[in-house]
Design a protein around this motif. Sequence first.
Motif, PDB file in Angstrom:
ATOM      1  N   ILE A 116     114.465  96.623  28.272  1.00  0.00           N
ATOM      2  CA  ILE A 116     114.306  97.738  29.214  1.00  0.00           C
ATOM      3  C   ILE A 116     112.961  98.433  28.997  1.00  0.00           C
ATOM      4  CG2 ILE A 116     115.193 100.018  29.859  1.00  0.00           C
ATOM      5  CD1 ILE A 116     118.012  98.947  29.206  1.00  0.00           C
ATOM      6  N   GLY A 117     112.624  98.653  27.721  1.00  0.00           N
ATOM      7  CA  GLY A 117     111.340  99.275  27.406  1.00  0.00           C
ATOM      8  C   GLY A 117     110.167  98.432  27.873  1.00  0.00           C
ATOM      9  N   ASN A 118     110.252  97.113  27.661  1.00  0.00           N
ATOM     10  CA  ASN A 118     109.194  96.209  28.134  1.00  0.00           C
ATOM     11  C   ASN A 118     109.009  96.312  29.644  1.00  0.00           C
ATOM     12  OD1 ASN A 118     108.690  95.244  25.587  1.00  0.00           O
ATOM     13  ND2 ASN A 118     109.739  93.290  25.866  1.00  0.00           N
ATOM     14  N   TYR A 119     110.117  96.344  30.353  1.00  0.00           N
ATOM     15  CA  TYR A 119     110.066  96.404  31.819  1.00  0.00           C
ATOM     16  C   TYR A 119     109.305  97.637  32.294  1.00  0.00           C
ATOM     17  CZ  TYR A 119     111.580  96.926  36.658  1.00  0.00           C
ATOM     18  OH  TYR A 119     111.611  97.094  38.020  1.00  0.00           O
ATOM     19  N   PHE A 120     109.619  98.765  31.681  1.00  0.00           N
ATOM     20  CA  PHE A 120     108.974 100.004  32.106  1.00  0.00           C
ATOM     21  C   PHE A 120     107.489 100.032  31.744  1.00  0.00           C
ATOM     22  CE2 PHE A 120     113.300 101.557  32.527  1.00  0.00           C
ATOM     23  CZ  PHE A 120     113.202 102.407  33.627  1.00  0.00           C
ATOM     24  N   PHE A 121     107.146  99.552  30.539  1.00  0.00           N
ATOM     25  CA  PHE A 121     105.759  99.663  30.093  1.00  0.00           C
ATOM     26  C   PHE A 121     104.851  98.549  30.600  1.00  0.00           C
ATOM     27  CE2 PHE A 121     107.662 102.219  26.505  1.00  0.00           C
ATOM     28  CZ  PHE A 121     107.056 103.413  26.869  1.00  0.00           C
ATOM     29  N   ILE A 122     105.438  97.404  30.991  1.00  0.00           N
ATOM     30  CA  ILE A 122     104.609  96.294  31.480  1.00  0.00           C
ATOM     31  C   ILE A 122     104.456  96.344  32.995  1.00  0.00           C
ATOM     32  CG2 ILE A 122     104.469  93.779  31.728  1.00  0.00           C
ATOM     33  CD1 ILE A 122     105.754  93.521  28.994  1.00  0.00           C
ATOM     34  N   PHE A 123     105.556  96.640  33.684  1.00  0.00           N
ATOM     35  CA  PHE A 123     105.533  96.593  35.156  1.00  0.00           C
ATOM     36  C   PHE A 123     105.395  97.971  35.807  1.00  0.00           C
ATOM     37  CE2 PHE A 123     107.968  92.834  33.727  1.00  0.00           C
ATOM     38  CZ  PHE A 123     107.106  91.858  34.200  1.00  0.00           C
TER      39      PHE A 123
END
Length: 470
Positions: A176-183
Amino acid sequence: MNKLKSNKTERLTLFAITWPIFIEILLHMLMGSADTLMLSQYDDNAVASVGVANQVLNLIIVMFGFIAAGTSILIAQYVGAKKEEEANKIGVVSIAANLIFGILLSIIIFILAPTILKAMNIPSELTDSSLIYLQIVGGLSFIQALILTIAAIIRSHGFTKDAMYVTFGMNLINVIGNYFFIFGPFGFPVLGVTGVAISTTLSRTIGLTAMIIILYYRTKGNIPIAFLFKKFPKEELKKLLKIGIPSAGEHIAYNTSQIAITYFIASMGTIALTSKVYTQNIMMFILLFSIAIGQGTQILIGQYVGAEKFVAAYKRCIKSLKIAIFVSTVMAIIFTLFSKPLFSIFTNNPEIITIGSTLLFLTIILEPGRAFNLVVISSLRAAGDVKFPVYIGIISMWGVAVVLSYLLGIHFGLGLIGVWIAFSADEWLRGLLMLKRWRSKKWKQMSFVDKETVRPLSIQEKKRVPSTFH
Protein backbone atom coordinates in the motif's frame (compact mmCIF):
# COMPACT_ATOMS: atom_id res chain seq x y z
CA MET A 1 8.96 -16.74 29.34
CA ASN A 2 8.34 -19.61 31.70
CA LYS A 3 4.69 -19.82 30.74
CA LEU A 4 5.36 -20.00 27.04
CA LYS A 5 3.84 -23.38 26.36
CA SER A 6 5.99 -25.28 23.91
CA ASN A 7 4.61 -27.97 21.67
CA LYS A 8 5.85 -31.45 22.54
CA THR A 9 8.72 -32.49 20.31
CA GLU A 10 7.04 -35.74 19.45
CA ARG A 11 3.88 -33.94 18.34
CA LEU A 12 5.64 -31.67 15.92
CA THR A 13 5.80 -32.68 12.27
CA LEU A 14 7.80 -31.18 9.44
CA PHE A 15 4.64 -30.11 7.63
CA ALA A 16 3.05 -28.52 10.72
CA ILE A 17 6.17 -26.44 11.36
CA THR A 18 7.13 -25.76 7.74
CA TRP A 19 3.95 -24.55 6.07
CA PRO A 20 3.70 -21.33 8.14
CA ILE A 21 7.43 -20.76 7.58
CA PHE A 22 6.85 -21.30 3.85
CA ILE A 23 4.03 -18.74 3.80
CA GLU A 24 6.09 -16.30 5.86
CA ILE A 25 9.09 -16.55 3.52
CA LEU A 26 6.79 -16.31 0.51
CA LEU A 27 5.35 -13.09 1.91
CA HIS A 28 8.85 -11.71 2.54
CA MET A 29 9.72 -12.50 -1.06
CA LEU A 30 6.48 -10.97 -2.30
CA MET A 31 7.42 -7.83 -0.40
CA GLY A 32 10.75 -7.68 -2.23
CA SER A 33 9.16 -8.53 -5.56
CA ALA A 34 6.43 -5.95 -4.98
CA ASP A 35 9.15 -3.32 -4.60
CA THR A 36 10.79 -4.57 -7.81
CA LEU A 37 7.57 -4.88 -9.81
CA MET A 38 6.16 -1.52 -8.77
CA LEU A 39 9.49 0.24 -9.29
CA SER A 40 9.79 -1.39 -12.73
CA GLN A 41 6.72 0.60 -13.74
CA TYR A 42 8.57 3.71 -12.60
CA ASP A 43 12.12 3.17 -13.92
CA ASP A 44 14.46 0.22 -14.63
CA ASN A 45 17.35 2.16 -13.08
CA ALA A 46 15.37 2.46 -9.84
CA VAL A 47 15.10 -1.34 -9.79
CA ALA A 48 18.85 -1.74 -10.16
CA SER A 49 19.46 0.91 -7.47
CA VAL A 50 17.33 -0.90 -4.89
CA GLY A 51 18.89 -4.22 -5.92
CA VAL A 52 22.40 -2.92 -5.30
CA ALA A 53 21.44 -1.37 -1.94
CA ASN A 54 19.75 -4.59 -0.86
CA GLN A 55 22.96 -6.47 -1.60
CA VAL A 56 24.56 -4.48 1.23
CA LEU A 57 21.49 -4.64 3.48
CA ASN A 58 21.34 -8.43 3.10
CA LEU A 59 24.82 -8.59 4.60
CA ILE A 60 23.71 -6.38 7.50
CA ILE A 61 20.68 -8.60 8.14
CA VAL A 62 22.96 -11.63 8.18
CA MET A 63 25.07 -9.93 10.85
CA PHE A 64 21.91 -9.36 12.90
CA GLY A 65 21.02 -12.96 12.22
CA PHE A 66 24.00 -14.42 14.05
CA ILE A 67 22.30 -13.68 17.39
CA ALA A 68 18.95 -14.91 16.05
CA ALA A 69 20.60 -18.09 14.73
CA GLY A 70 22.10 -18.86 18.12
CA THR A 71 18.76 -18.09 19.76
CA SER A 72 16.84 -20.44 17.50
CA ILE A 73 19.21 -23.37 17.96
CA LEU A 74 19.69 -22.98 21.70
CA ILE A 75 16.01 -22.56 22.49
CA ALA A 76 15.09 -25.56 20.30
CA GLN A 77 17.65 -27.73 22.09
CA TYR A 78 16.54 -26.53 25.54
CA VAL A 79 12.90 -27.12 24.65
CA GLY A 80 13.78 -30.66 23.54
CA ALA A 81 15.65 -31.19 26.82
CA LYS A 82 12.67 -29.72 28.75
CA LYS A 83 14.78 -26.90 30.22
CA GLU A 84 12.31 -24.02 29.85
CA GLU A 85 14.03 -21.70 32.33
CA GLU A 86 17.28 -21.78 30.35
CA ALA A 87 15.35 -21.22 27.12
CA ASN A 88 13.69 -18.14 28.66
CA LYS A 89 17.00 -16.61 29.74
CA ILE A 90 18.46 -17.10 26.27
CA GLY A 91 15.45 -15.34 24.75
CA VAL A 92 15.80 -12.22 26.91
CA VAL A 93 19.57 -11.97 26.46
CA SER A 94 19.27 -12.35 22.68
CA ILE A 95 16.74 -9.50 22.43
CA ALA A 96 18.95 -7.14 24.44
CA ALA A 97 22.11 -8.12 22.56
CA ASN A 98 20.59 -7.64 19.11
CA LEU A 99 19.06 -4.30 20.11
CA ILE A 100 22.48 -2.91 21.07
CA PHE A 101 24.25 -4.50 18.11
CA GLY A 102 21.50 -3.38 15.73
CA ILE A 103 21.71 0.27 16.77
CA LEU A 104 25.50 0.29 16.33
CA LEU A 105 25.33 -1.26 12.86
CA SER A 106 22.53 1.09 11.81
CA ILE A 107 24.67 4.12 12.71
CA ILE A 108 27.67 2.69 10.86
CA ILE A 109 25.72 1.91 7.68
CA PHE A 110 24.16 5.39 7.64
CA ILE A 111 27.52 7.13 7.93
CA LEU A 112 29.51 4.87 5.58
CA ALA A 113 26.82 4.38 2.89
CA PRO A 114 28.53 6.67 0.31
CA THR A 115 31.89 4.93 0.80
CA ILE A 116 30.33 1.47 0.52
CA LEU A 117 28.53 2.25 -2.74
CA LYS A 118 31.66 3.81 -4.23
CA ALA A 119 33.64 0.69 -3.37
CA MET A 120 31.04 -1.45 -5.17
CA ASN A 121 31.81 0.31 -8.46
CA ILE A 122 28.13 0.77 -9.38
CA PRO A 123 27.21 2.82 -12.48
CA SER A 124 27.03 6.58 -11.80
CA GLU A 125 23.38 6.80 -12.82
CA LEU A 126 22.45 4.52 -9.93
CA THR A 127 24.50 6.15 -7.18
CA ASP A 128 22.11 8.81 -5.83
CA SER A 129 19.02 6.61 -5.57
CA SER A 130 21.01 3.69 -4.11
CA LEU A 131 22.41 6.04 -1.45
CA ILE A 132 18.97 7.31 -0.45
CA TYR A 133 17.58 3.79 -0.08
CA LEU A 134 20.62 2.50 1.79
CA GLN A 135 20.66 5.36 4.29
CA ILE A 136 16.93 5.25 5.06
CA VAL A 137 16.47 1.47 5.28
CA GLY A 138 19.98 0.76 6.57
CA GLY A 139 19.91 3.58 9.10
CA LEU A 140 16.83 2.05 10.72
CA SER A 141 17.79 -1.58 10.21
CA PHE A 142 17.95 -2.25 13.96
CA ILE A 143 14.18 -2.69 13.69
CA GLN A 144 14.77 -5.74 11.52
CA ALA A 145 17.29 -7.04 14.05
CA LEU A 146 14.59 -7.11 16.74
CA ILE A 147 12.03 -8.67 14.41
CA LEU A 148 14.47 -11.48 13.56
CA THR A 149 15.22 -12.17 17.22
CA ILE A 150 11.67 -12.21 18.53
CA ALA A 151 10.52 -14.31 15.58
CA ALA A 152 13.31 -16.83 16.30
CA ILE A 153 12.14 -17.16 19.92
CA ILE A 154 8.52 -17.71 18.95
CA ARG A 155 9.30 -20.18 16.14
CA SER A 156 11.65 -22.29 18.24
CA HIS A 157 8.80 -23.02 20.61
CA GLY A 158 6.73 -24.24 17.67
CA PHE A 159 4.53 -21.16 17.15
CA THR A 160 5.44 -20.65 13.50
CA LYS A 161 2.02 -19.26 12.56
CA ASP A 162 2.47 -16.08 14.61
CA ALA A 163 5.42 -14.83 12.56
CA MET A 164 3.49 -15.69 9.40
CA TYR A 165 0.57 -13.45 10.40
CA VAL A 166 2.90 -10.54 11.18
CA THR A 167 4.70 -10.92 7.86
CA PHE A 168 1.37 -10.87 6.03
CA GLY A 169 0.50 -7.56 7.69
CA MET A 170 3.92 -6.09 6.91
CA ASN A 171 3.61 -7.17 3.29
CA LEU A 172 0.20 -5.55 2.93
CA ILE A 173 1.34 -2.27 4.49
CA ASN A 174 4.45 -2.23 2.29
CA VAL A 175 2.50 -2.70 -0.93
CA ILE A 176 0.00 0.00 0.00
CA GLY A 177 2.84 2.37 0.88
CA ASN A 178 4.61 1.62 -2.41
CA TYR A 179 1.43 2.36 -4.35
CA PHE A 180 1.01 5.76 -2.78
CA PHE A 181 4.66 6.83 -3.03
CA ILE A 182 5.38 5.46 -6.52
CA PHE A 183 2.15 6.24 -8.37
CA GLY A 184 1.00 9.28 -6.32
CA PRO A 185 -2.80 8.77 -6.11
CA PHE A 186 -4.94 11.43 -4.41
CA GLY A 187 -2.19 14.01 -4.76
CA PHE A 188 0.48 12.02 -2.89
CA PRO A 189 4.04 13.01 -3.85
CA VAL A 190 5.75 10.62 -6.28
CA LEU A 191 8.96 9.73 -4.44
CA GLY A 192 10.21 6.65 -6.34
CA VAL A 193 13.08 4.93 -4.53
CA THR A 194 12.73 7.25 -1.53
CA GLY A 195 9.07 6.30 -1.20
CA VAL A 196 9.88 2.59 -1.33
CA ALA A 197 12.45 3.07 1.44
CA ILE A 198 9.91 4.91 3.62
CA SER A 199 7.27 2.26 2.98
CA THR A 200 9.69 -0.57 3.83
CA THR A 201 10.73 1.05 7.10
CA LEU A 202 7.16 1.89 8.12
CA SER A 203 5.98 -1.69 7.52
CA ARG A 204 8.88 -3.06 9.59
CA THR A 205 8.12 -0.68 12.46
CA ILE A 206 4.51 -1.81 12.60
CA GLY A 207 5.66 -5.44 12.27
CA LEU A 208 8.01 -5.07 15.25
CA THR A 209 5.19 -3.62 17.35
CA ALA A 210 3.03 -6.63 16.48
CA MET A 211 5.87 -9.05 17.33
CA ILE A 212 6.31 -7.48 20.77
CA ILE A 213 2.58 -7.79 21.45
CA ILE A 214 2.58 -11.44 20.38
CA LEU A 215 5.58 -12.23 22.58
CA TYR A 216 3.85 -10.58 25.54
CA TYR A 217 0.65 -12.51 24.82
CA ARG A 218 2.42 -15.87 24.46
CA THR A 219 4.34 -15.35 27.68
CA LYS A 220 1.34 -13.92 29.56
CA GLY A 221 3.61 -11.02 30.46
CA ASN A 222 6.22 -13.23 32.12
CA ILE A 223 9.30 -11.97 30.31
CA PRO A 224 12.25 -12.21 32.76
CA ILE A 225 13.81 -8.84 31.93
CA ALA A 226 14.99 -8.49 35.55
CA PHE A 227 17.42 -11.33 34.85
CA LEU A 228 19.54 -8.92 32.81
CA PHE A 229 20.05 -6.59 35.76
CA LYS A 230 20.94 -9.18 38.39
CA LYS A 231 24.24 -10.01 36.78
CA PHE A 232 25.95 -9.75 33.43
CA PRO A 233 24.64 -12.74 31.39
CA LYS A 234 28.11 -14.00 30.55
CA GLU A 235 27.24 -17.68 30.12
CA GLU A 236 24.15 -17.03 27.99
CA LEU A 237 26.02 -14.62 25.73
CA LYS A 238 28.91 -17.04 25.44
CA LYS A 239 26.56 -19.80 24.25
CA LEU A 240 24.77 -17.47 21.82
CA LEU A 241 28.03 -16.30 20.29
CA LYS A 242 29.50 -19.79 20.21
CA ILE A 243 26.69 -20.83 17.89
CA GLY A 244 25.80 -17.53 16.30
CA ILE A 245 29.19 -16.33 15.10
CA PRO A 246 30.10 -19.51 13.18
CA SER A 247 26.51 -19.81 11.91
CA ALA A 248 26.58 -16.25 10.65
CA GLY A 249 30.06 -16.80 9.27
CA GLU A 250 28.71 -19.04 6.54
CA HIS A 251 26.06 -16.44 5.64
CA ILE A 252 28.57 -13.59 5.76
CA ALA A 253 30.90 -15.51 3.46
CA TYR A 254 28.01 -15.99 1.03
CA ASN A 255 26.86 -12.36 1.08
CA THR A 256 30.34 -10.89 0.80
CA SER A 257 31.07 -13.21 -2.10
CA GLN A 258 27.83 -12.02 -3.72
CA ILE A 259 28.95 -8.42 -3.30
CA ALA A 260 32.25 -9.28 -4.99
CA ILE A 261 30.37 -10.98 -7.84
CA THR A 262 28.01 -7.99 -8.11
CA TYR A 263 31.14 -5.87 -8.56
CA PHE A 264 32.07 -8.03 -11.58
CA ILE A 265 28.52 -7.84 -12.96
CA ALA A 266 28.43 -4.05 -12.50
CA SER A 267 31.39 -3.82 -14.88
CA MET A 268 29.23 -5.60 -17.50
CA GLY A 269 26.79 -2.66 -17.49
CA THR A 270 23.33 -1.71 -16.26
CA ILE A 271 21.56 -4.29 -18.49
CA ALA A 272 23.49 -7.15 -16.89
CA LEU A 273 22.95 -5.77 -13.39
CA THR A 274 19.21 -5.32 -13.95
CA SER A 275 18.94 -8.81 -15.50
CA LYS A 276 20.57 -10.29 -12.40
CA VAL A 277 18.14 -8.47 -10.08
CA TYR A 278 15.06 -9.61 -12.04
CA THR A 279 16.32 -13.19 -12.36
CA GLN A 280 17.14 -13.53 -8.67
CA ASN A 281 13.75 -12.10 -7.75
CA ILE A 282 12.09 -14.86 -9.78
CA MET A 283 14.50 -17.52 -8.49
CA MET A 284 13.56 -16.71 -4.91
CA PHE A 285 10.15 -18.26 -5.53
CA ILE A 286 11.90 -21.52 -6.43
CA LEU A 287 14.31 -21.22 -3.53
CA LEU A 288 11.68 -20.61 -0.86
CA PHE A 289 10.64 -24.29 -0.76
CA SER A 290 14.12 -25.39 0.25
CA ILE A 291 14.48 -22.49 2.69
CA ALA A 292 11.23 -23.37 4.45
CA ILE A 293 12.08 -27.08 4.60
CA GLY A 294 15.55 -26.23 5.93
CA GLN A 295 14.21 -23.96 8.68
CA GLY A 296 11.50 -26.40 9.72
CA THR A 297 14.03 -29.22 9.78
CA GLN A 298 16.37 -27.12 11.92
CA ILE A 299 13.71 -26.64 14.61
CA LEU A 300 12.87 -30.35 14.69
CA ILE A 301 16.47 -31.53 14.73
CA GLY A 302 17.37 -29.03 17.44
CA GLN A 303 14.63 -30.47 19.64
CA TYR A 304 15.53 -34.06 18.76
CA VAL A 305 19.19 -33.47 19.63
CA GLY A 306 18.23 -31.75 22.88
CA ALA A 307 16.21 -34.85 23.78
CA GLU A 308 19.03 -37.12 22.52
CA LYS A 309 16.82 -38.63 19.82
CA PHE A 310 19.74 -38.95 17.43
CA VAL A 311 18.23 -41.56 15.11
CA ALA A 312 15.14 -39.43 14.58
CA ALA A 313 17.36 -36.41 13.90
CA TYR A 314 19.50 -38.29 11.35
CA LYS A 315 16.50 -39.65 9.45
CA ARG A 316 14.71 -36.30 9.51
CA CYS A 317 17.58 -34.57 7.70
CA ILE A 318 17.78 -37.21 4.96
CA LYS A 319 14.01 -37.22 4.40
CA SER A 320 13.89 -33.43 4.29
CA LEU A 321 16.77 -33.33 1.81
CA LYS A 322 15.02 -35.69 -0.60
CA ILE A 323 11.85 -33.60 -0.44
CA ALA A 324 13.77 -30.34 -1.00
CA ILE A 325 15.71 -31.69 -4.00
CA PHE A 326 12.56 -33.02 -5.67
CA VAL A 327 10.47 -29.90 -5.11
CA SER A 328 13.21 -27.43 -6.10
CA THR A 329 13.95 -29.34 -9.33
CA VAL A 330 10.29 -29.49 -10.35
CA MET A 331 9.76 -25.81 -9.57
CA ALA A 332 12.88 -24.81 -11.51
CA ILE A 333 11.58 -26.67 -14.58
CA ILE A 334 8.14 -25.07 -14.29
CA PHE A 335 9.55 -21.55 -13.95
CA THR A 336 11.87 -22.14 -16.91
CA LEU A 337 8.95 -23.15 -19.13
CA PHE A 338 7.22 -19.85 -18.31
CA SER A 339 10.36 -17.70 -18.17
CA LYS A 340 9.50 -15.17 -20.89
CA PRO A 341 6.00 -14.38 -19.56
CA LEU A 342 7.48 -14.05 -16.06
CA PHE A 343 10.16 -11.58 -17.14
CA SER A 344 7.61 -9.69 -19.21
CA ILE A 345 5.83 -8.84 -15.96
CA PHE A 346 8.88 -6.81 -14.91
CA THR A 347 10.23 -5.38 -18.16
CA ASN A 348 9.65 -4.96 -21.88
CA ASN A 349 13.37 -4.90 -22.65
CA PRO A 350 13.94 -7.89 -25.00
CA GLU A 351 17.64 -8.16 -24.09
CA ILE A 352 16.85 -8.50 -20.36
CA ILE A 353 14.12 -11.07 -21.09
CA THR A 354 16.47 -13.17 -23.25
CA ILE A 355 19.31 -13.11 -20.74
CA GLY A 356 16.99 -13.82 -17.82
CA SER A 357 15.34 -16.77 -19.58
CA THR A 358 18.74 -18.36 -20.18
CA LEU A 359 19.70 -17.90 -16.55
CA LEU A 360 16.45 -19.53 -15.39
CA PHE A 361 17.25 -22.55 -17.57
CA LEU A 362 20.61 -22.89 -15.80
CA THR A 363 18.73 -22.72 -12.51
CA ILE A 364 17.47 -26.28 -13.12
CA ILE A 365 21.04 -27.39 -12.37
CA LEU A 366 21.72 -24.83 -9.65
CA GLU A 367 18.70 -25.25 -7.34
CA PRO A 368 19.04 -28.96 -6.43
CA GLY A 369 22.61 -28.23 -5.34
CA ARG A 370 21.41 -25.31 -3.26
CA ALA A 371 18.82 -27.59 -1.61
CA PHE A 372 21.66 -29.69 -0.19
CA ASN A 373 23.11 -26.65 1.54
CA LEU A 374 19.87 -25.18 2.85
CA VAL A 375 18.72 -28.44 4.43
CA VAL A 376 21.94 -30.15 5.52
CA ILE A 377 23.68 -27.01 6.79
CA SER A 378 20.58 -26.15 8.83
CA SER A 379 20.64 -29.68 10.24
CA LEU A 380 24.33 -29.50 11.14
CA ARG A 381 23.84 -26.15 12.89
CA ALA A 382 20.81 -27.44 14.79
CA ALA A 383 22.89 -30.35 16.08
CA GLY A 384 25.69 -28.02 17.18
CA ASP A 385 28.11 -28.65 14.29
CA VAL A 386 28.47 -24.98 13.40
CA LYS A 387 32.13 -24.59 12.38
CA PHE A 388 32.47 -27.10 9.54
CA PRO A 389 29.95 -25.35 7.23
CA VAL A 390 31.81 -22.07 7.72
CA TYR A 391 35.21 -23.47 6.79
CA ILE A 392 33.88 -25.20 3.68
CA GLY A 393 31.68 -22.23 2.84
CA ILE A 394 34.50 -19.70 2.82
CA ILE A 395 36.72 -21.93 0.71
CA SER A 396 34.02 -22.79 -1.82
CA MET A 397 32.20 -19.46 -2.08
CA TRP A 398 35.39 -17.50 -2.62
CA GLY A 399 37.58 -20.17 -4.18
CA VAL A 400 34.89 -21.47 -6.55
CA ALA A 401 31.99 -18.99 -6.92
CA VAL A 402 34.01 -15.75 -6.96
CA VAL A 403 37.02 -17.07 -8.87
CA LEU A 404 34.94 -18.87 -11.50
CA SER A 405 32.59 -15.87 -11.85
CA TYR A 406 35.57 -13.74 -12.81
CA LEU A 407 37.21 -16.34 -15.03
CA LEU A 408 34.07 -17.42 -16.87
CA GLY A 409 32.09 -14.18 -16.73
CA ILE A 410 34.82 -11.59 -17.30
CA HIS A 411 37.99 -13.28 -18.57
CA PHE A 412 36.30 -15.70 -21.01
CA GLY A 413 33.49 -13.28 -21.80
CA LEU A 414 30.54 -15.54 -20.92
CA GLY A 415 28.89 -12.77 -18.92
CA LEU A 416 26.03 -13.75 -16.63
CA ILE A 417 25.98 -17.30 -18.02
CA GLY A 418 29.51 -17.78 -16.69
CA VAL A 419 28.43 -16.38 -13.32
CA TRP A 420 25.52 -18.83 -13.09
CA ILE A 421 27.80 -21.75 -13.93
CA ALA A 422 30.05 -20.61 -11.09
CA PHE A 423 27.07 -20.47 -8.72
CA SER A 424 26.13 -24.04 -9.63
CA ALA A 425 29.66 -25.37 -9.11
CA ASP A 426 29.85 -23.77 -5.68
CA GLU A 427 26.44 -25.04 -4.50
CA TRP A 428 27.02 -28.63 -5.61
CA LEU A 429 30.54 -28.86 -4.17
CA ARG A 430 29.46 -27.51 -0.78
CA GLY A 431 26.25 -29.56 -0.78
CA LEU A 432 27.96 -32.90 -1.32
CA LEU A 433 30.58 -32.12 1.32
CA MET A 434 27.83 -31.20 3.82
CA LEU A 435 26.00 -34.46 3.15
CA LYS A 436 29.20 -36.41 3.75
CA ARG A 437 29.65 -34.58 7.05
CA TRP A 438 26.08 -35.38 8.15
CA ARG A 439 26.53 -39.05 7.33
CA SER A 440 29.70 -39.14 9.44
CA LYS A 441 27.51 -38.51 12.53
CA LYS A 442 30.22 -36.40 14.18
CA TRP A 443 27.50 -33.89 15.08
CA LYS A 444 25.97 -36.20 17.70
CA GLN A 445 28.61 -35.13 20.25
CA MET A 446 28.15 -31.38 19.69
CA SER A 447 24.91 -30.50 21.48
CA PHE A 448 24.99 -27.24 23.46
CA VAL A 449 22.76 -28.62 26.21
CA ASP A 450 24.71 -29.78 29.28
CA LYS A 451 24.84 -33.55 28.97
CA GLU A 452 24.46 -34.26 32.66
CA THR A 453 21.16 -32.39 32.86
CA VAL A 454 19.51 -33.81 29.75
CA ARG A 455 16.46 -35.97 30.36
CA PRO A 456 17.54 -39.65 30.30
CA LEU A 457 16.33 -41.83 27.46
CA SER A 458 13.51 -44.19 28.27
CA ILE A 459 14.03 -47.95 27.93
CA GLN A 460 11.92 -47.93 24.76
CA GLU A 461 14.02 -45.10 23.26
CA LYS A 462 17.30 -46.82 24.09
CA LYS A 463 16.12 -49.98 22.30
CA ARG A 464 15.56 -47.92 19.15
CA VAL A 465 18.99 -46.21 19.25
CA PRO A 466 21.93 -48.19 17.78
CA SER A 467 24.97 -48.62 20.03
CA THR A 468 27.02 -46.33 17.81
CA PHE A 469 24.92 -43.39 19.03
CA HIS A 470 25.39 -44.01 22.80
